[in-house]
Scaffold this motif. Structure first.
Motif, PDB file in Angstrom:
ATOM      1  N   ILE A 249      37.365  22.039 -28.992  1.00 24.62           N
ATOM      2  CA  ILE A 249      36.235  21.262 -29.506  1.00 24.62           C
ATOM      3  C   ILE A 249      36.419  19.777 -29.201  1.00 24.62           C
ATOM      4  N   LEU A 250      37.641  19.286 -29.385  1.00 25.49           N
ATOM      5  CA  LEU A 250      37.907  17.876 -29.144  1.00 25.49           C
ATOM      6  C   LEU A 250      37.825  17.533 -27.649  1.00 25.49           C
ATOM      7  N   LEU A 251      38.299  18.427 -26.791  1.00 27.13           N
ATOM      8  CA  LEU A 251      38.206  18.194 -25.348  1.00 27.13           C
ATOM      9  C   LEU A 251      36.746  18.141 -24.892  1.00 27.13           C
ATOM     10  N   VAL A 252      35.943  19.080 -25.370  1.00 30.68           N
ATOM     11  CA  VAL A 252      34.527  19.089 -25.007  1.00 30.68           C
ATOM     12  C   VAL A 252      33.831  17.850 -25.563  1.00 30.68           C
ATOM     13  N   THR A 253      34.216  17.448 -26.773  1.00 25.72           N
ATOM     14  CA  THR A 253      33.648  16.233 -27.369  1.00 25.72           C
ATOM     15  C   THR A 253      33.966  15.014 -26.519  1.00 25.72           C
ATOM     16  N   TYR A 254      35.205  14.942 -26.029  1.00 31.03           N
ATOM     17  CA  TYR A 254      35.597  13.819 -25.163  1.00 31.03           C
ATOM     18  C   TYR A 254      34.727  13.788 -23.910  1.00 31.03           C
ATOM     19  N   ILE A 256      31.703  14.957 -23.532  1.00 33.35           N
ATOM     20  CA  ILE A 256      30.343  14.547 -23.899  1.00 33.35           C
ATOM     21  C   ILE A 256      30.283  13.032 -24.102  1.00 33.35           C
ATOM     22  N   PHE A 257      31.254  12.480 -24.833  1.00 32.12           N
ATOM     23  CA  PHE A 257      31.288  11.036 -25.056  1.00 32.12           C
ATOM     24  C   PHE A 257      31.456  10.289 -23.742  1.00 32.12           C
ATOM     25  N   ARG A 258      32.294  10.807 -22.884  1.00 30.13           N
ATOM     26  CA  ARG A 258      32.540  10.179 -21.581  1.00 30.13           C
ATOM     27  C   ARG A 258      31.266  10.163 -20.742  1.00 30.13           C
ATOM     28  N   SER A 259      30.578  11.300 -20.685  1.00 30.74           N
ATOM     29  CA  SER A 259      29.342  11.384 -19.904  1.00 30.74           C
ATOM     30  C   SER A 259      28.265  10.482 -20.482  1.00 30.74           C
ATOM     31  N   THR A 260      28.163  10.450 -21.805  1.00 28.20           N
ATOM     32  CA  THR A 260      27.163   9.604 -22.453  1.00 28.20           C
ATOM     33  C   THR A 260      27.452   8.131 -22.221  1.00 28.20           C
ATOM     34  N   ASN A 261      28.726   7.775 -22.280  1.00 28.68           N
ATOM     35  CA  ASN A 261      29.111   6.377 -22.055  1.00 28.68           C
ATOM     36  C   ASN A 261      28.743   5.936 -20.639  1.00 28.68           C
ATOM     37  N   THR A 262      28.952   6.829 -19.664  1.00 29.71           N
ATOM     38  CA  THR A 262      28.587   6.520 -18.280  1.00 29.71           C
ATOM     39  C   THR A 262      27.080   6.315 -18.160  1.00 29.71           C
ATOM     40  N   TRP A 263      26.319   7.167 -18.831  1.00 35.35           N
ATOM     41  CA  TRP A 263      24.862   7.068 -18.793  1.00 35.35           C
ATOM     42  C   TRP A 263      24.381   5.778 -19.446  1.00 35.35           C
ATOM     43  N   VAL A 264      24.982   5.419 -20.581  1.00 30.37           N
ATOM     44  CA  VAL A 264      24.604   4.185 -21.282  1.00 30.37           C
ATOM     45  C   VAL A 264      24.907   2.966 -20.423  1.00 30.37           C
ATOM     46  N   LYS A 265      26.061   2.962 -19.741  1.00 32.05           N
ATOM     47  CA  LYS A 265      26.419   1.831 -18.880  1.00 32.05           C
ATOM     48  C   LYS A 265      25.418   1.658 -17.751  1.00 32.05           C
ATOM     49  N   LYS A 266      24.971   2.776 -17.185  1.00 31.66           N
ATOM     50  CA  LYS A 266      23.977   2.689 -16.120  1.00 31.66           C
ATOM     51  C   LYS A 266      22.657   2.140 -16.644  1.00 31.66           C
ATOM     52  N   LYS A 267      22.289   2.579 -17.852  1.00 29.32           N
ATOM     53  CA  LYS A 267      21.027   2.131 -18.417  1.00 29.32           C
ATOM     54  C   LYS A 267      21.052   0.655 -18.790  1.00 29.32           C
ATOM     55  N   TRP A 290      25.074   6.346 -29.908  1.00 25.33           N
ATOM     56  CA  TRP A 290      26.410   6.614 -30.433  1.00 25.33           C
ATOM     57  C   TRP A 290      26.356   7.185 -31.848  1.00 25.33           C
ATOM     58  N   SER A 291      25.416   6.710 -32.645  1.00 23.05           N
ATOM     59  CA  SER A 291      25.264   7.265 -34.001  1.00 23.05           C
ATOM     60  C   SER A 291      24.864   8.728 -33.928  1.00 23.05           C
ATOM     61  N   GLY A 292      23.942   9.022 -33.000  1.00 22.62           N
ATOM     62  CA  GLY A 292      23.521  10.414 -32.836  1.00 22.62           C
ATOM     63  C   GLY A 292      24.662  11.308 -32.391  1.00 22.62           C
ATOM     64  N   LEU A 293      25.512  10.782 -31.495  1.00 21.74           N
ATOM     65  CA  LEU A 293      26.667  11.563 -31.045  1.00 21.74           C
ATOM     66  C   LEU A 293      27.637  11.830 -32.186  1.00 21.74           C
ATOM     67  N   LEU A 294      27.894  10.816 -32.995  1.00 18.49           N
ATOM     68  CA  LEU A 294      28.809  10.996 -34.129  1.00 18.49           C
ATOM     69  C   LEU A 294      28.261  11.998 -35.133  1.00 18.49           C
ATOM     70  N   ILE A 295      26.958  11.896 -35.399  1.00 15.78           N
ATOM     71  CA  ILE A 295      26.334  12.853 -36.318  1.00 15.78           C
ATOM     72  C   ILE A 295      26.379  14.259 -35.715  1.00 15.78           C
ATOM     73  N   GLY A 296      26.143  14.340 -34.399  1.00 21.10           N
ATOM     74  CA  GLY A 296      26.214  15.634 -33.735  1.00 21.10           C
ATOM     75  C   GLY A 296      27.605  16.233 -33.790  1.00 21.10           C
ATOM     76  N   LEU A 297      28.618  15.380 -33.586  1.00 18.75           N
ATOM     77  CA  LEU A 297      30.001  15.859 -33.665  1.00 18.75           C
ATOM     78  C   LEU A 297      30.318  16.373 -35.063  1.00 18.75           C
ATOM     79  N   PHE A 298      29.876  15.630 -36.068  1.00 18.27           N
ATOM     80  CA  PHE A 298      30.109  16.071 -37.445  1.00 18.27           C
ATOM     81  C   PHE A 298      29.412  17.406 -37.708  1.00 18.27           C
ATOM     82  N   ALA A 299      28.186  17.546 -37.194  1.00 12.99           N
ATOM     83  CA  ALA A 299      27.442  18.794 -37.397  1.00 12.99           C
ATOM     84  C   ALA A 299      28.124  19.964 -36.706  1.00 12.99           C
TER      85      ALA A 299
END
Length: 494
Positions: A249-254, A256-267, A290-299
């Protein structure tokens, strides 16, 4: 005698194919009954004795600079072990203190042999590609046999005699587990460990990078590594290893966060060209993502917890917070069948508190167990059986606590610095401008290191080959990209 390159390559392939067998019974018996007896040790020793050592003595091989912190860690552990002659080390069930120290040194030597062999066998990108392909084939065999075990139990509710006979050779425990797969390993948690430390990071890292070591795809559409990653998740599930599930779960979370961070940097790449209002909107967007990701991780964590309470009897009391409040953490952990593990952690951390600077020495902390075990822990049935009836020396069951208890803050810091060097190497690979297998190994390397950190809370041995081979692949990939540029050496080894 130095082996020919052709023979050497065959032995290397054999090592990779038998790597999943972590506790080969004949080898375990030869080594005095230890549980950690990987079959891959035999080809590893052959490569070292008949290739690496002769080449080293002739000056044909040099050790990479990444090994230096590991040397220093080893020296600190040896120095601390020598100090046992000046310390009042208590006895424990008649165990020989010197033998315990020697066994630790042997397991450390086993682990480092896998590390060095990997570094010097994987000399370029083609060797890396071939190595990952053979590792993947070994993983396919491992997972296929794991599913055969579970399917056999589900269909027949017992295991055939031939499976017990085979299992006697490939597992020193001699056990087959109801409803749980152990594959070619000692027990289900060891299967989860090797999947998380090596196979899953390899397949997940190559999947997100779009790189493959196979020429063909499944149905001409699906990348082989992606299919293997999905199959490995299913195999991880049937281990019913809780730390294994959490690590995945933690590896997959990493990722997801990594991919999202790359997308945010491009945007937000043109942030400096925006007006103040647009910048505020971008910051608000970033905060929302980032808030949505944290809430998603908690869920996801909450849902995973609920699922575990339904399918894993040991986790039925996970949300019994009233027990936690009324009776304390260890009582709550006991409900989850985890109190014994926490007791070991606490007891070995107590040894670290006795010898905080340089530790108690390799293989020594278990002798202090009765002195440092908590009052609550000493009342647990398993702990009582260990102290009164069972004939084995306690171990930390946690790599990080073990490092602290055996080598103190100095040894722990050196070992962590060794890991950080590999993270830096993986980051350098990750930053390569040209997409390819070496760049993909940056993602793979980071996943291997993260898995090692998490899995370190479950196993504490130096002798299993998986993280040593994984870290060796990081160094080998870094050397393939760093040492040669336009056919000329770029950096010298230490």
């Amino acid at each position: 005698m130095i082996l020919s390159q052709k023979v050497l390559n065959i032995i290397w392939v054999v090592l990779l194919l038998v790597m999943p067998i972590s506790s080969f019974t004949p080898l375990s018996q030869l080594m005095g009954g230890t549980n950690v007896a990987p079959l891959a040790l035999i080809p590893s020793v052959i490569i070292l004795l008949f290739y690496w050592f002769p080449a080293l003595f002739k000056g044909g091989k040099k050790l990479p600079y990444q090994v230096k912190p590991l040397y220093l860690f080893f020296l600190v552990g040896c120095l601390s072990s020598l100090l046992i002659f000046l310390r009042n080390v208590p006895s424990f069930q008649g165990f020989n203190l010197n033998r315990s120290v020697l066994e630790t040194l042997v397991t450390f030597a086993i682990g480092t042999s896998f590390y060095l062999v990997t570094i010097f066998m994987v000399t370029d990108e083609n060797k890396l590609r071939s190595t990952i392909r053979w590792i993947s084939i070994a993983g396919i065999i491992l997972m296929a046999y794991s599913w055969l075990q579970v399917a056999t139990w589900i269909i027949f509710r017992h295991y055939p005699e031939w499976m017990f006979t085979l299992n006697w050779y490939i597992s020193a425990s001699g056990k087959l587990f109801e409803h749980r797969a152990s594959g070619l390993t000692f027990e289900p948690s060891w299967l989860a460990h090797e999947l998380n430390i090596l196979f899953i990071p390899l397949w997940l890292g190559l999947s997100i990078s779009g790189q493959s070591v196979f020429k063909r795809k499944f149905f001409d559409r699906i990348q082989v590594e992606r299919a293997l990653f999905v199959f490995s998740l299913a195999t991880m599930f049937i281990t019913f290893s809780r730390i294994g599930w959490i690590t995945v779960i933690l590896l997959v979370t990493y990722v997801i966060f990594r991919s999202t961070n790359t997308w945010v940097k491009k945007k937000t790449a043109s942030l400096n060209d925006m007006s103040v209002l647009d910048r505020r909107r971008q910051r608000l967007l970033r905060f929302g993502i980032w808030s949505g990701l944290l809430i998603g991780l908690f869920a996801v964590t909450l849902i995973a917890g609920v699922i575990m309470t339904k399918i894993e009897p040991r986790m039925a009391g996970l949300f019994d917070f009233q027990r936690l409040v009324d009776r304390g953490f260890l009582e709550w952990a006991a409900k989850l069948s985890m109190a014994e593990r926490f007791t070991y952690w606490m007891a070995f951390y107590g040894v670290f508190q006795l010898f905080p600077v340089i530790g108690a020495g390799f293989g020594v902390p278990g002798f202090f167990f009765q002195q440092t075990v908590s009052d609550y822990g000493s009342q647990l049935l398993d702990i009582n059986e260990l102290i009164l009836t069972k004939s084995y020396l306690p171990n930390a069951k946690n790599l990080w606590v073990r490092l602290l208890s055996e080598t103190g803050i100095i040894g722990f810091s050196l070992f962590v610095s060794w890991i950080m060097i590999h993270w830096r190497n993986a980051s350098e690979l990750d930053k390569l401008s040209e997409a390819g297998l070496l760049k993909a190994m940056g993602s793979v390397g980071k996943l291997i290191l993260l898995a090692m950190i998490f899995e370190g809370f479950s196993l504490d041995t130096f002798g299993l080959p998986y993280y040593w081979i994984g870290l060796g692949l990081i160094v080998a990939s870094w050397r393939a990209k760093s040492e040669y540029q336009d056919g000329k050496p770029k950096r010298k080894s230490a």
